[in-house]
Enzyme design. Structure first.
Site, PDB file in Angstrom:
ATOM      1  N   SER A 192       0.787  -1.426   0.014  1.00 19.05           N
ATOM      2  CA  SER A 192       0.040  -0.089   0.113  1.00 19.05           C
ATOM      3  C   SER A 192       0.810   1.319  -0.163  1.00 19.05           C
ATOM      4  CB  SER A 192      -0.942   0.038   1.331  1.00 19.05           C
ATOM      5  OG  SER A 192      -0.291  -0.006   2.489  1.00 19.05           O
TER       6      SER A 192
ATOM      7  N   LYS B 113       1.863  -5.486   3.666  1.00 16.99           N
ATOM      8  CA  LYS B 113       3.226  -4.403   3.752  1.00 16.99           C
ATOM      9  C   LYS B 113       2.791  -3.124   3.760  1.00 16.99           C
ATOM     10  CE  LYS B 113       7.559  -2.902   2.023  1.00 16.99           C
ATOM     11  NZ  LYS B 113       6.867  -1.621   2.321  1.00 16.99           N
TER      12      LYS B 113
ATOM     13  N   GLY C 184       0.922   2.365  -5.875  1.00 17.53           N
ATOM     14  CA  GLY C 184       2.105   3.059  -5.631  1.00 17.53           C
ATOM     15  C   GLY C 184       2.696   3.399  -6.768  1.00 17.53           C
ATOM     16  N   SER C 185       4.063   3.649  -7.012  1.00 17.53           N
ATOM     17  CA  SER C 185       4.588   4.045  -8.092  1.00 17.53           C
ATOM     18  C   SER C 185       4.677   3.279  -9.520  1.00 17.53           C
ATOM     19  CB  SER C 185       6.085   4.677  -7.691  1.00 17.53           C
ATOM     20  OG  SER C 185       7.029   3.853  -7.742  1.00 17.53           O
ATOM     21  N   THR C 186       4.718   3.825 -10.597  1.00 17.14           N
ATOM     22  CA  THR C 186       4.660   3.347 -11.607  1.00 17.14           C
ATOM     23  C   THR C 186       6.099   2.420 -11.820  1.00 17.14           C
ATOM     24  OG1 THR C 186       3.112   4.571 -12.937  1.00 17.14           O
ATOM     25  CG2 THR C 186       4.691   3.446 -14.343  1.00 17.14           C
TER      26      THR C 186
ATOM     27  N   VAL D 239       7.932   1.408  -9.361  1.00 23.79           N
ATOM     28  CA  VAL D 239       8.034  -0.003  -8.523  1.00 23.79           C
ATOM     29  C   VAL D 239       7.119  -1.217  -8.943  1.00 23.79           C
ATOM     30  CG1 VAL D 239       7.346  -0.662  -6.170  1.00 23.79           C
ATOM     31  CG2 VAL D 239       8.529   1.593  -6.336  1.00 23.79           C
TER      32      VAL D 239
ATOM     33  N   GLU E 200      -2.567  -0.182  -9.298  1.00 19.91           N
ATOM     34  CA  GLU E 200      -3.046   1.116  -9.597  1.00 19.91           C
ATOM     35  C   GLU E 200      -1.657   1.887  -9.236  1.00 19.91           C
ATOM     36  OE1 GLU E 200      -3.530   4.980  -9.025  1.00 19.91           O
ATOM     37  OE2 GLU E 200      -4.732   4.158  -7.410  1.00 19.91           O
TER      38      GLU E 200
ATOM     39  N   CYS F 255      -2.684  10.029  -6.568  1.00 16.26           N
ATOM     40  CA  CYS F 255      -2.495   9.756  -7.935  1.00 16.26           C
ATOM     41  C   CYS F 255      -3.338  10.410  -8.670  1.00 16.26           C
ATOM     42  CB  CYS F 255      -2.675   8.262  -7.898  1.00 16.26           C
ATOM     43  SG  CYS F 255      -3.986   7.511  -7.086  1.00 16.26           S
TER      44      CYS F 255
ATOM     45  N   GLU G 131       5.065  12.786 -13.548  1.00 18.17           N
ATOM     46  CA  GLU G 131       4.325  12.876 -12.279  1.00 18.17           C
ATOM     47  C   GLU G 131       5.379  13.500 -11.293  1.00 18.17           C
ATOM     48  OE1 GLU G 131       1.596   9.918  -9.847  1.00 18.17           O
ATOM     49  OE2 GLU G 131       3.464   9.158 -10.274  1.00 18.17           O
TER      50      GLU G 131
END
Length: 545
Positions: free
Chosen positions: A189, A214, A267-269, A271, A295, A329, A427
């Site tokens: 998350s 996590k 989270g981030s793209t 990762v 997402e 986001c 971003e």
């Protein structure tokens, strides 16, 4: 695994409390903030219902007051991850076999608990302190949206389980069994939404799956309170295992397990893409093909037609770009404004932004609070500094920042003459909005430009009174946003009303807050029972001519 013994009615969205001056909810929330802030919470791992302390610890700090520590959490390593996997697999058999009604009862209880004063105030206060959200942003997130997730997901699960194939009139009975995935789910998350941190592990769990949870390292404090809520609601030990720690120390051993069955990620793209790559490299060792639901980032737009109302557009920009410091986001990050409107809109924006107060969310008059941590502060301010030095752009408001007490960045608007300027494409995840003023007559051409500018496709908005202009934007931008808004800001999707998710580099578009997400956590089995089996192999066509 799905015969209803009671019926769940379509829920109503949880009402939003106002926290207006003098209201009882404001008094109670301020009291709970003071209580939580007055102590340093030691946060263990929770594996199989047991508290685990590793001694490898990290501080939980307040972003708007970063010298203040409110918690210290134990970090997991490979050993603890293995413990969590074993605990999850041990809990799986009984949890998967439990009738869905009984699982749903736990979710409905969780929703009612969170709606009650103690848990509502606790989660809201924790979110305000640990994530620097003001009272309204916390209320719509850690209270209302998460309550809605619990209640609506139970309703959507009922829809799924009740969906059955027709029975044959020829002595056959057909059933669909919506089994959980074989193995465990990895829930990862982000820091920015407590509701997402609560939904990512629980939506797979509702469908009978077991989970390794996590939390984001900068939001472990709130994640711990979520875990205590799950326990209070009656989740059996081992169904959800709370395993904070670094991405590599937790993620790598999780995705190396042959029992890894899926990932639920926000989270981030970069990762997410790296995790997908690891799954691909490990694919031959898994017992089944993992479900990958994610997402990720966004470069969300507001596109303005000449027929739009200036005040409506300006209000959407301020709320869409600067609420929760742009750390959504879905936050408005780029805007396209017709030249015929720009001067009027600029005047309105500059006037209104002057009235925005910035500071601690513990002072309820502050609209703008701190960004989450030092890394975010440095990243966001690097974009502001880039714009300050560029010939293609100028900052028309904001641009200042200070991290001496907390990580504060002024709401900043960049005006650019280059529609492919760096801050129009990348971003930023902070309180920075970049505006491109286009020739009024080139509405259609600029819509195509908007569609082609970003690798992301999460949210976007069009503002227009002219219906033909709306229809044209809807058509050209059909793939540019998974959540598309007409005359509204591109943030604030509501569970049960606007299922949320985007495509392109923004994720798998599995629509949190709908049956579409839940069904990804099932592996259906078709069962055909023949009441009158044939006793002769011969078909009629075999008869003599």
């Amino acid at each position: 695994m799905g015969n209803s013994v009671f019926h769940i009615n379509l829920p109503k969205n949880e009402p939003i409390k106002s926290y207006a001056p003098g209201s009882p909810e404001k008094t109670a929330l301020k009291k709970r903030i003071k209580e939580l802030k007055s102590k340093v919470l030691e946060i263990p791992l929770i594996i199989g219902g047991k508290e685990i302390k590793t001694g490898n610890m990290e501080d939980c700090i307040i972003p708007h007051e970063h010298k203040t520590v409110i918690g210290r959490y134990h970090k997991a390593g490979k050993k603890e991850v293995e413990m969590a996997i074993n605990a999850a697999l041990k809990a799986r058999e009984s949890w998967a076999a439990m009738d869905w009604n009984e699982r749903a009862a736990i979710f409905l209880k969780a929703g009612d608990l969170l709606a009650s004063p103690y848990w509502r105030n606790t989660l809201n206060a924790a979110t305000m302190l640990a994530q620097s959200k003001n009272a309204f942003q916390a209320e719509i997130d850690s209270a209302c949206e998460l309550i809605d997730f619990f209640r609506f997901n139970a309703y959507y699960a009922q829809q799924i389980y009740n969906e059955q194939p027709p029975h044959s009139p020829e002595g056959q009975w057909n059933k669909l069994e919506y089994r959980p995935l074989e193995g465990f789910i990895f829930s990862v998350s982000p820091f920015n939404f407590t509701s997402i941190a609560g939904n990512l592990p629980t939506s797979p769990a509702l469908m009978g799956n077991v989970v390794i949870m996590k939390p984001a390292s900068s939001a472990v404090y709130t994640g711990y309170w979520l875990m205590k809520l799950f326990e209070a609601a009656g989740f059996p030990p081992g169904v959800i295992n709370f395993v904070p720690g670094s991405g590599s120390q937790v993620g790598n051993p999780v995705m190396n397990s042959p029992h890894f069955a899926g990932i639920h990620f926000t989270g981030s793209t970069p990762v997410f893409q790296s995790m997908w790559r690891i799954v691909g490299e490990n694919i031959s060792k898994y017992k089944s093909y993992p479900r990958i639901v994610g997402e990720t980032g966004g470069k969300d737009f507001i596109f303005v037609h000449k027929s739009a109302d200036v005040k409506e557009v300006g209000t959407a920009m301020i709320r869409g770009a600067f609420e929760y410091q742009g750390q959504k986001c879905s936050a408005a990050s780029r805007a396209y404004v017709p030249s015929s409107m720009w001067k009027r809109l600029e005047k309105f924006l500059l006037s209104e932004i002057k009235t925005l107060k910035m500071g601690t969310p513990e002072n309820f008059t502050n609209f703008i609070n701190a960004v989450i941590d030092k890394n975010a502060f440095d990243s966001i301010t690097s974009y502001i500094n880039y714009a300050k030095k560029s010939k293609d752009a100028k900052i028309i408001t904001g641009g200042n920042y200070d991290d001496s007490v907390g990580y504060f960045i002024e709401p900043t608007i960049i005006l650019t003459t280059n529609p492919k300027f760096k801050t129009m494409e990348e971003e930023i995840f902070g309180p920075v909005l970049t505006i491109y003023v286009y020739p009024t007559a080139k509405y259609k051409e600029t819509l195509h430009l908007c569609n082609e500018t970003s690798v992301y496709a999460l949210t976007g908005a069009v503002f227009a009174k002219d219906r033909d202009a709306i229809i044209l934007a809807d058509k050209i931008l059909v793939n540019a946003a998974g959540n598309f808004y007409i005359n509204d800001k591109p943030t604030g999707a509501v569970v049960g009303q606007q299922p949320f998710g985007g495509a392109r580099a923004s994720g798998t578009n599995d629509k949190a807050g709908s049956y579409l997400n839940l069904i990804r956590w099932t592996s259906p089995r078709t069962i055909k029972e023949n009441f009158i089996p044939p006793n002769d192999y011969r078909y009629p066509f075999l008869g003599e001519e």
